[in-house]
Design a protein around this motif. Sequence first.
Motif: not given
Length: 488
Positions: A299-328
């Motif tokens: 495992s590796t860290v690929v991105s970071t963001m400040p704490t204090g708000s909500d952490s990323p929420q994950w979703k994978t599309a039908y073709d394997g493309q990865v999405f996440y929502t964070y900070g609106g």
Amino acid sequence: MANPFLVLGGVAVGVITAGIGVLAVPGWIDNANDSAAMNDLGNIRGAESAAILQLGEYTDDFAILRSGELGVKFQKSEGVTLIGLEADTNESWCASVQSKSGRFFAASNVQAAIATGPGAESAMTTAGCDPDIITEILDKAADGAGPSGKPVDIGTPGPDGGKFTGGGNGSNAGGGNDGGSNNGGGNGGTWGGGDSGTVADAPLGPVAPMIEVFDVAWTSRGVFAADTNGKIVQSGADGHAHSLTFTGDITKAFSVFTYKGISSDAKGNLYVSAVGPFDTANPGAAVFAILKIAPDNSSTVVSTMPTGSDSPQWKTAYDGQVFYTYGGKLYSQGSDGAFSAVATPAGVPIVSDSKGTFQGKDSAGNLYFATMDTHYIVSKSGAVTQQPLLDYNNVSNLYNYTMEVGADGTRYMAAYRYLSKLDADGKVAQLANPQMDLEGWDQDDLLYPWVGALDPSGNPIIFKLNGDGGPIVMKSTTAGKLSTIMSD
């Protein structure tokens, strides 16, 4: 709850609580405590979703919530003060907690996002709680009649000043979005049917006890299931769960936020959110992190963001493309593996709490979002189509659901006891009733399916929570034929 400790490469990583004395590093420990408070609200949300479907009503009976009979067991984190939880039968529920940091948080069935405010009242107001329930919670908290059994701090009085933890305010869940057209952020590639070509698959681990599944991710080497407390298992050809031993950065994490979902890309990598000492500018300081787990379980860290708000929420599309929502905002993975923000029109709500509002994309590049009552379909040009969100009887009466989107735009929705298929207009047709169609789904159990992923053929991967027969992960064909992937 399931075992609150995730053993990673021999290191026991616990859910962050106020009892982490050795982690008391000035500048971020408050945010770690806030994560524990938000995690508790997420667990309450899961328990209430199970209650409405099993009991026919929401509940504020802590004997039931703590017993595990609903399939989700609530256990308050150390250091978190539970100000109150009230339920109005099948109408609504509202809960508020205070973190050891002193911050107040609240959640309800009305909003997907967790709210925060200068006091319990403002947090609950922003979360959409019923005013009568807010008053009842506050009165009990002041009188010592709440779940803490003694008077508790309710912070600054008044309904104003709240906001969502994703960075928005009470008038726009998620805080608003960029204008402009949507280009999907690039294509992450179609399913590759294996790993990246440079990393060998890790051997399958030994058979492990089945977990209380909260999300799933499909890869060519098996389906991965995650609970709400950082535990991940892998399916085997024998139909059982198998344990995993991870290496690398995930072993340094203070908490792995699998309650925010788990995703997989077209190369077989997994993605989860975590908090840990990954701040390169301030070594040892804690930040939220996106962790990529390769097919060899490194495992590796690929991105970071400040704490204090909500952490990323994950979703994978039908073709394997990865999405996440964070900070609106919505972020998508490009063909180079990097994530970038996707421009979406103002007014399309984007939140990263619970199951989130982003549901997927289709092959034409349309993006699909949904709240508790409305579908939002955003075309590549940025045009927005709204449709009413209907239940399995085509009535606007949903309390909870999960959804995946196929290449042709077909939406598969799990709600109540049914897996359903939505047409282009949002009309619902029942596809399967696992309780009636599959052995192990006891009709008296009144448990319901969740849909968490699609395989490359577009078949939904669905699962149920704990209960009689234990948790089960299975596949449904697009015609509704069910088969078991993983169970005890």
